[in-house]
Write a protein that holds these residues in place. Structure first.
Motif, PDB file in Angstrom:
ATOM      1  N   ARG A   1     -23.546   4.930 -59.994  1.00  0.00           N
ATOM      2  CA  ARG A   1     -24.718   4.117 -59.633  1.00  0.00           C
ATOM      3  C   ARG A   1     -25.794   4.202 -60.714  1.00  0.00           C
ATOM      4  N   LEU A   2     -26.012   5.410 -61.253  1.00  0.00           N
ATOM      5  CA  LEU A   2     -27.012   5.596 -62.301  1.00  0.00           C
ATOM      6  C   LEU A   2     -26.608   4.870 -63.576  1.00  0.00           C
ATOM      7  N   VAL A   3     -25.322   4.978 -63.951  1.00  0.00           N
ATOM      8  CA  VAL A   3     -24.838   4.293 -65.157  1.00  0.00           C
ATOM      9  C   VAL A   3     -24.995   2.781 -65.008  1.00  0.00           C
ATOM     10  N   GLU A   4     -24.694   2.281 -63.811  1.00  0.00           N
ATOM     11  CA  GLU A   4     -24.828   0.834 -63.575  1.00  0.00           C
ATOM     12  C   GLU A   4     -26.283   0.393 -63.712  1.00  0.00           C
ATOM     13  N   ARG A   5     -27.213   1.205 -63.208  1.00  0.00           N
ATOM     14  CA  ARG A   5     -28.627   0.867 -63.304  1.00  0.00           C
ATOM     15  C   ARG A   5     -29.095   0.883 -64.770  1.00  0.00           C
ATOM     16  N   ILE A   6     -28.678   1.897 -65.524  1.00  0.00           N
ATOM     17  CA  ILE A   6     -29.064   1.989 -66.935  1.00  0.00           C
ATOM     18  C   ILE A   6     -28.500   0.803 -67.721  1.00  0.00           C
ATOM     19  N   THR A   7     -27.223   0.472 -67.459  1.00  0.00           N
ATOM     20  CA  THR A   7     -26.581  -0.647 -68.167  1.00  0.00           C
ATOM     21  C   THR A   7     -27.286  -1.964 -67.865  1.00  0.00           C
ATOM     22  N   ARG A   8     -27.636  -2.162 -66.602  1.00  0.00           N
ATOM     23  CA  ARG A   8     -28.320  -3.396 -66.218  1.00  0.00           C
ATOM     24  C   ARG A   8     -29.695  -3.488 -66.868  1.00  0.00           C
ATOM     25  N   ASN A   9     -30.433  -2.377 -66.894  1.00  0.00           N
ATOM     26  CA  ASN A   9     -31.756  -2.383 -67.534  1.00  0.00           C
ATOM     27  C   ASN A   9     -31.652  -2.576 -69.046  1.00  0.00           C
ATOM     28  N   PHE A  10     -30.615  -1.971 -69.623  1.00  0.00           N
ATOM     29  CA  PHE A  10     -30.420  -2.127 -71.065  1.00  0.00           C
ATOM     30  C   PHE A  10     -30.153  -3.590 -71.416  1.00  0.00           C
ATOM     31  N   GLY A  11     -29.334  -4.257 -70.593  1.00  0.00           N
ATOM     32  CA  GLY A  11     -29.056  -5.668 -70.821  1.00  0.00           C
ATOM     33  C   GLY A  11     -30.289  -6.535 -70.667  1.00  0.00           C
ATOM     34  N   GLY A  12     -31.213  -6.109 -69.797  1.00  0.00           N
ATOM     35  CA  GLY A  12     -32.452  -6.845 -69.595  1.00  0.00           C
ATOM     36  C   GLY A  12     -33.582  -6.365 -70.468  1.00  0.00           C
ATOM     37  N   LYS A  13     -33.256  -5.502 -71.435  1.00  0.00           N
ATOM     38  CA  LYS A  13     -34.233  -4.949 -72.373  1.00  0.00           C
ATOM     39  C   LYS A  13     -35.375  -4.240 -71.648  1.00  0.00           C
ATOM     40  N   ARG A  14     -35.002  -3.463 -70.607  1.00  0.00           N
ATOM     41  CA  ARG A  14     -35.974  -2.677 -69.857  1.00  0.00           C
ATOM     42  C   ARG A  14     -35.663  -1.190 -70.028  1.00  0.00           C
ATOM     43  N   LEU A  15     -36.696  -0.369 -69.959  1.00  0.00           N
ATOM     44  CA  LEU A  15     -36.526   1.074 -70.074  1.00  0.00           C
ATOM     45  C   LEU A  15     -36.107   1.675 -68.739  1.00  0.00           C
ATOM     46  N   THR A  16     -35.381   2.778 -68.798  1.00  0.00           N
ATOM     47  CA  THR A  16     -34.981   3.512 -67.593  1.00  0.00           C
ATOM     48  C   THR A  16     -35.488   4.945 -67.694  1.00  0.00           C
ATOM     49  N   GLY A  17     -36.277   5.372 -66.746  1.00  0.00           N
ATOM     50  CA  GLY A  17     -36.787   6.740 -66.734  1.00  0.00           C
ATOM     51  C   GLY A  17     -36.101   7.562 -65.658  1.00  0.00           C
ATOM     52  N   THR A  18     -35.753   8.793 -65.958  1.00  0.00           N
ATOM     53  CA  THR A  18     -35.112   9.677 -64.985  1.00  0.00           C
ATOM     54  C   THR A  18     -35.768  11.054 -65.013  1.00  0.00           C
ATOM     55  N   VAL A  19     -35.723  11.726 -63.875  1.00  0.00           N
ATOM     56  CA  VAL A  19     -36.218  13.099 -63.759  1.00  0.00           C
ATOM     57  C   VAL A  19     -35.119  13.934 -63.115  1.00  0.00           C
ATOM     58  N   PHE A  20     -34.709  15.005 -63.763  1.00  0.00           N
ATOM     59  CA  PHE A  20     -33.665  15.885 -63.242  1.00  0.00           C
ATOM     60  C   PHE A  20     -34.283  17.238 -62.883  1.00  0.00           C
ATOM     61  N   LEU A  21     -34.066  17.672 -61.654  1.00  0.00           N
ATOM     62  CA  LEU A  21     -34.602  18.950 -61.187  1.00  0.00           C
ATOM     63  C   LEU A  21     -33.457  19.884 -60.823  1.00  0.00           C
ATOM     64  N   ASP A  22     -33.572  21.118 -61.207  1.00  0.00           N
ATOM     65  CA  ASP A  22     -32.601  22.149 -60.840  1.00  0.00           C
ATOM     66  C   ASP A  22     -33.367  23.257 -60.129  1.00  0.00           C
ATOM     67  N   VAL A  23     -33.283  23.278 -58.809  1.00  0.00           N
ATOM     68  CA  VAL A  23     -34.032  24.244 -58.011  1.00  0.00           C
ATOM     69  C   VAL A  23     -33.219  25.532 -57.887  1.00  0.00           C
ATOM     70  N   ALA A  24     -33.763  26.626 -58.359  1.00  0.00           N
ATOM     71  CA  ALA A  24     -33.051  27.899 -58.336  1.00  0.00           C
ATOM     72  C   ALA A  24     -33.096  28.536 -56.948  1.00  0.00           C
ATOM     73  N   LYS A  25     -31.938  29.013 -56.491  1.00  0.00           N
ATOM     74  CA  LYS A  25     -31.816  29.747 -55.230  1.00  0.00           C
ATOM     75  C   LYS A  25     -32.425  28.967 -54.053  1.00  0.00           C
ATOM     76  N   GLU A  26     -32.128  27.668 -53.997  1.00  0.00           N
ATOM     77  CA  GLU A  26     -32.732  26.844 -52.949  1.00  0.00           C
ATOM     78  C   GLU A  26     -32.283  27.248 -51.548  1.00  0.00           C
ATOM     79  N   PHE A  27     -31.021  27.665 -51.385  1.00  0.00           N
ATOM     80  CA  PHE A  27     -30.551  28.060 -50.062  1.00  0.00           C
ATOM     81  C   PHE A  27     -31.080  29.440 -49.664  1.00  0.00           C
ATOM     82  N   ASP A  28     -31.252  30.306 -50.644  1.00  0.00           N
ATOM     83  CA  ASP A  28     -31.661  31.680 -50.364  1.00  0.00           C
ATOM     84  C   ASP A  28     -33.151  31.816 -50.064  1.00  0.00           C
ATOM     85  N   THR A  29     -33.935  30.799 -50.359  1.00  0.00           N
ATOM     86  CA  THR A  29     -35.390  30.904 -50.192  1.00  0.00           C
ATOM     87  C   THR A  29     -35.937  29.929 -49.155  1.00  0.00           C
TER      88      THR A  29
END
Length: 227
Positions: free
Chosen positions: A147-175
């Protein structure tokens, strides 16, 4: 604020539970994996797979009793943690080990029954956005990536930028903050019997840690959820 709200919530009578059927229990057993290690009861999934109709009936009665009384048996809350060395890591460093929590086989089977009920409520009330793929049936990280690749490809074809934020939460189940989680369920108007059962499921859990030939004393868990 949270403690007051939860106290008043638990003082009110619980709603009538949705009880499991023998077919649902049998389906949950069929979905068990052979490779999973057993917990304190020593019963492997392989033994449950070779089930008799009478055994399924007994398990169904036990699980429905848990739903009616909102009492998750203490014997199912005993966890044993072992540590596995991560590939290519220094065995002298504690951070090189991955902790694995072994839980009671019957208790984990009940979790499948409870999860099916929770997912039904979530789907019925549209509590998750379509963009949420984690821990959902018929969804996977591969589908989300496509789904993400499809969104990036579509925006690239339309000459639009794609912004993403990736979060890695440490010990999310333990806390996980247990009272906060229960409070959130009440705000979402989950059936009260589910919240009561979750409260019993999450509280009073114990664990012992094993490493090589040594085993620690049993301790109570103050935060986090079993997984």
């Amino acid at each position: 604020m949270v403690d007051v709200a939860l106290s008043s919530y638990f003082l009110s009578p619980a709603s009538e539970p949705h009880l499991a059927t023998p077919d649902e229990v049998d389906a949950a057993i069929r979905g068990l994996k052979f490779c999973k290690a057993p917990g304190a009861n020593g019963i492997p999934n392989r033994a449950l797979k070779h089930r008799a109709k009478r055994a399924v009936s007994f398990l169904n009665r036990i699980f429905n009793a848990v739903l009616r009384t909102h009492h998750f048996p203490q014997a199912w809350k005993r966890a044993r943690e072992i540590s596995l060395l991560k590939p290519g890591k220094d065995p002298a460093l504690p951070s090189s080990y991955r902790p694995i929590r072994l839980l009671d086989t019957i208790g984990k089977l009940f979790e499948k029954i409870l999860l099916a009920t929770v997912l039904h409520v979530v789907k019925e009330r549209w509590l998750l956005r379509d963009e949420e793929f984690g821990f959902r049936p018929e969804h996977s990280t591969s589908l989300q990536l496509a789904r993400l690749v499809e969104r990036i490809t579509r925006n690239f074809g339309g000459k639009r930028l794609t912004g993403t934020v990736f979060l890695d939460v440490a010990k999310e189940f333990d806390t996980v903050w247990i009272d906060g989680l229960l409070y959130r369920l009440t705000l979402l108007n989950f059936p009260s019997y589910i919240v009561h059962t979750f409260s019993s499921y999450l509280r009073g859990r114990t664990f012992e840690a094993s490493f090589q030939t040594a085993t620690s004393p049993r301790r109570f868990m103050r935060a986090g959820i079993a997984k």
